[in-house]
Design a protein around this motif. Structure first.
Motif, PDB file in Angstrom:
ATOM      1  N   THR A 135       0.848  -1.188   0.000  1.00  0.00           N
ATOM      2  CA  THR A 135       0.000   0.000   0.000  1.00  0.00           C
ATOM      3  C   THR A 135       0.889   1.246   0.000  1.00  0.00           C
ATOM      4  OG1 THR A 135      -0.048   0.099   2.417  1.00  0.00           O
ATOM      5  CG2 THR A 135      -1.755  -1.220   1.348  1.00  0.00           C
ATOM      6  N   PRO A 136       0.360   2.404  -0.407  1.00  0.00           N
ATOM      7  CA  PRO A 136       1.158   3.631  -0.340  1.00  0.00           C
ATOM      8  C   PRO A 136       1.691   3.896   1.074  1.00  0.00           C
ATOM      9  CG  PRO A 136      -0.786   3.992  -1.686  1.00  0.00           C
ATOM     10  CD  PRO A 136      -0.937   2.634  -1.083  1.00  0.00           C
ATOM     11  N   THR A 137       0.838   3.627   2.074  1.00  0.00           N
ATOM     12  CA  THR A 137       1.284   3.834   3.457  1.00  0.00           C
ATOM     13  C   THR A 137       2.428   2.893   3.801  1.00  0.00           C
ATOM     14  OG1 THR A 137      -0.951   4.506   4.104  1.00  0.00           O
ATOM     15  CG2 THR A 137       0.540   3.858   5.867  1.00  0.00           C
ATOM     16  N   ALA A 138       2.324   1.643   3.339  1.00  0.00           N
ATOM     17  CA  ALA A 138       3.390   0.670   3.599  1.00  0.00           C
ATOM     18  C   ALA A 138       4.700   1.137   2.976  1.00  0.00           C
ATOM     19  CB  ALA A 138       2.994  -0.695   3.048  1.00  0.00           C
ATOM     20  N   MET A 139       4.634   1.667   1.762  1.00  0.00           N
ATOM     21  CA  MET A 139       5.846   2.146   1.101  1.00  0.00           C
ATOM     22  C   MET A 139       6.435   3.361   1.827  1.00  0.00           C
ATOM     23  SD  MET A 139       6.300  -0.053  -1.259  1.00  0.00           S
ATOM     24  CE  MET A 139       5.540  -1.180  -0.077  1.00  0.00           C
ATOM     25  N   LEU A 140       5.563   4.224   2.358  1.00  0.00           N
ATOM     26  CA  LEU A 140       6.049   5.366   3.127  1.00  0.00           C
ATOM     27  C   LEU A 140       6.762   4.917   4.396  1.00  0.00           C
ATOM     28  CD1 LEU A 140       3.181   8.020   2.876  1.00  0.00           C
ATOM     29  CD2 LEU A 140       5.556   8.300   2.145  1.00  0.00           C
ATOM     30  N   ARG A 141       6.180   3.925   5.059  1.00  0.00           N
ATOM     31  CA  ARG A 141       6.789   3.410   6.290  1.00  0.00           C
ATOM     32  C   ARG A 141       8.172   2.820   5.996  1.00  0.00           C
ATOM     33  NH1 ARG A 141       3.666   6.261   7.716  1.00  0.00           N
ATOM     34  NH2 ARG A 141       1.739   5.958   8.890  1.00  0.00           N
ATOM     35  N   LEU A 142       8.286   2.105   4.888  1.00  0.00           N
ATOM     36  CA  LEU A 142       9.575   1.531   4.511  1.00  0.00           C
ATOM     37  C   LEU A 142      10.574   2.635   4.174  1.00  0.00           C
ATOM     38  CD1 LEU A 142       8.516  -1.541   2.333  1.00  0.00           C
ATOM     39  CD2 LEU A 142       9.429  -1.554   4.656  1.00  0.00           C
ATOM     40  N   ALA A 143      10.105   3.656   3.478  1.00  0.00           N
ATOM     41  CA  ALA A 143      10.991   4.767   3.119  1.00  0.00           C
ATOM     42  C   ALA A 143      11.512   5.459   4.378  1.00  0.00           C
ATOM     43  CB  ALA A 143      10.249   5.759   2.237  1.00  0.00           C
ATOM     44  N   GLU A 144      10.641   5.604   5.378  1.00  0.00           N
ATOM     45  CA  GLU A 144      11.030   6.249   6.633  1.00  0.00           C
ATOM     46  C   GLU A 144      12.063   5.407   7.398  1.00  0.00           C
ATOM     47  OE1 GLU A 144       6.601   8.295   7.259  1.00  0.00           O
ATOM     48  OE2 GLU A 144       7.240   6.578   8.499  1.00  0.00           O
ATOM     49  N   ARG A 145      12.030   4.089   7.154  1.00  0.00           N
ATOM     50  CA  ARG A 145      12.927   3.181   7.894  1.00  0.00           C
ATOM     51  C   ARG A 145      14.348   3.176   7.326  1.00  0.00           C
ATOM     52  NH1 ARG A 145      15.895   1.043  10.584  1.00  0.00           N
ATOM     53  NH2 ARG A 145      15.678  -0.729  12.035  1.00  0.00           N
ATOM     54  N   MET A 146      14.524   3.691   6.120  1.00  0.00           N
ATOM     55  CA  MET A 146      15.831   3.637   5.463  1.00  0.00           C
ATOM     56  C   MET A 146      16.836   4.578   6.115  1.00  0.00           C
ATOM     57  SD  MET A 146      14.825   3.381   1.415  1.00  0.00           S
ATOM     58  CE  MET A 146      16.524   3.108   0.903  1.00  0.00           C
TER      59      MET A 146
END
Length: 538
Positions: A176-187
């Protein structure tokens, strides 16, 4: 056989009497039964009530995994019973005391049962056992229900690497877009995790994912930049709109990486933005080089004549890149333009002819050979060129009716001289390798060239050159990785390694020096800058 028939009768009675203990005992004897009776015993469960069949079969699978692996009918019947009454699974997952609960969780993922997502989330938040949490995260990922995004995201910061990776993979499956945002924040704090996340972005390819892959080309770490570039090339034309926007920013490194990727993708949509960039005449010569190199890989059906301006660039590398691009898109208009350029001054003629020779630009060379005044210049430059280049043009001259010139190119037997010292150069750009060949030969060295670092390492196992020149950003094995590998066999004194790169990133410089490079040289290199390095270390 009679005993087997008796077991069939007994399992039917167990099912009728709803006796799970005796039923499990009979099932435990399955592998000793005749195939036909075995199928009949299992088939009896087709008539069993779901509330009886599901717990019996789940426990049987959990306790006899090896046996069940060869009996697909067991899972098939279990799946049918669960789908008939999914609330049985929901109830079992919600109760921590359920025997073989992990089997119920596994079946939820296998059947993609969205009906039990709430129960799984509840179990996830209540769980304390790492293996159980790990399984639930995997299962939520398999089911792929977006409502699990927030609960799964919490484990990105759990402090347990196994759970962080499981949560990362699960979010990648949720996509989901939210899931991708969460992953981006984790980098940004773990390079290996960053690579895993970039791999997820490559598969999802939504706008957020593409933006983050694009952003990774600005990373302080060479292996992340290299991975992002390779991934964007794999995505192809879909990535071109976001990539061409990079050319608007006055960031030389980003522009160079972008141009490399656009050239490898080969989408005509990149032509106009690259030409607009060249019209601004970027101050950084490496950007101009990368732009012409990219255009040489693109189908320039119209307006290719604009490439001829590159032959007047003050930097030799850029001229060679332009010559390569011209040669791939050669036409009569370009031929006329090049002849006019070469006719203005002898200095211009010498430079253009030398560029065509070093670039092995067949079409430009043949066009110039039509004018007798250019022929002595060509022979003069070819007489000093590397033997490979002389052989290349000798064949061209003979093929196109210039046998007389070809004969003049055949040098008399040279006097015996000391063997040239070898310099090993590693770069994933064939054009840069061609430039190395000409420049190193001009300086009196024998170039040993490698497009792939792995091949260079193999060669170095049985050869010791005077020096290794290596690029930084290369796929699979970066220049830093290559240097580390070389230092396992050679000291800095025994074999100097010089990093030759467009990049000027503090992290890269530090990592390169720690890996064992003797020095760092910026592209575009020249005969003079290489000579200075050789004098310093040889």
């Amino acid at each position: 056989m009679a005993d087997h028939a008796h077991l069939l009768a007994e399992i039917k009675d167990n099912i009728h009497q709803k006796d799970p203990i005796k039923a499990r005992l009979v099932l435990g004897y399955l592998e000793n039964m005749d195939k036909k009776i075995r199928e009949q015993v299992l088939g009896a469960f087709r008539e069993a009530a779901p509330e009886f069949a599901v717990p019996v079969l789940c426990r049987f699978i959990a306790e006899h995994r090896d046996m069940v692996a060869g009996l697909p009918l067991v899972r098939e019947i279990l799946a049918v019973k669960i789908l008939a009454q999914p609330e049985l699974l929901a109830k079992a997952i919600s109760d921590p005391q359920t025997p073989c609960r992990s089997m119920y969780i596994a079946m939820a993922g296998e059947l993609r049962l969205e009906e039990v997502v709430d129960n799984l989330i509840e179990a996830l938040l209540a769980a304390s056992d790492v293996s159980e949490i790990n399984q639930i995260l995997d299962t939520l990922g398999e089911i792929g229900d977006p409502q699990a995004t927030n609960a799964v995201s919490e484990f990105l910061y759990s402090g347990n690497r196994i759970l962080i990776i499981s949560a990362t993979k699960a979010l990648g499956k949720l996509a989901t877009p939210t899931a991708m945002l969460r992953l981006a924040e984790r980098m940004g704090t773990d390079n290996q995790l960053d690579l895993l996340i970039l791999d997820i972005f490559a598969k999802v390819q939504d706008s957020i994912s593409l933006d983050k892959l694009n952003e990774a080309m600005r990373s302080h770490y060479a292996h992340l930049r290299t991975y992002a570039k390779k991934t964007l090339v794999g995505i192809g034309p879909k990535a071109v709109p976001i990539l061409t926007e990079n050319l608007l920013f006055d960031d030389a490194d980003l522009r160079i990486h972008t141009l490399n990727v656009l050239g490898d993708i080969g989408d005509p949509a990149a032509i106009s933005p690259i030409r607009k960039l060249l019209h601004t005449h970027p101050a950084n010569a490496n950007v101009r080089f990368a732009a012409y190199e990219a255009l040489g890989l693109l189908p320039l059906d119209r307006g290719a004549y604009v490439l001829t301006q590159g032959l007047s660039d003050p930097v030799d590398h850029v001229c060679i890149a332009a010559a390569k691009a011209i040669d791939r898109n050669f036409n009569e208009i370009m031929a006329a333009g090049i002849k006019n350029l070469a006719s203005e001054r002898d200095e211009d003629a010498h430079r253009i002819i030398k560029t065509a020779i070093n670039a092995q630009a067949k079409e430009i060379f043949l066009s110039l050979m039509e004018e007798e005044s250019f022929q002595p210049m060509a022979l003069s430059h070819l007489g000093r060129a590397h033997q490979d280049i002389r052989d290349f043009f000798y064949a061209i001259l003979k093929e196109h009716g210039y046998s007389g010139l070809a004969l003049k190119l055949l040098a008399p037997e040279e006097k015996k001289t000391a063997a040239r010292k070898r310099i090993c150069a590693v770069d994933d750009s064939r054009m840069i390798l061609s430039i190395y060949k000409s420049t190193l030969h001009e300086l009196g060295f024998e170039p040993v060239l490698f497009e792939f670092p792995a091949s260079a390492l193999e060669w170095l196992q049985s050869n010791t050159p005077e020096m290794v020149l290596t690029d930084l950003n290369m796929p699979d094995i970066t220049g830093i990785d290559l240097t580390r590998a070389i230092r396992k066999s050679f000291s800095k004194k025994d074999l100097p390694v010089v990093m030759v790169t467009t990049q000027d990133e503090a992290n890269d410089n530090k990592a390169a020096l720690e890996a064992g490079v003797n020095d760092i040289l910026r592209k575009p290199f020249t005969a003079e800058s290489l000579q200075a390095v050789f004098k310093k270390f040889l």
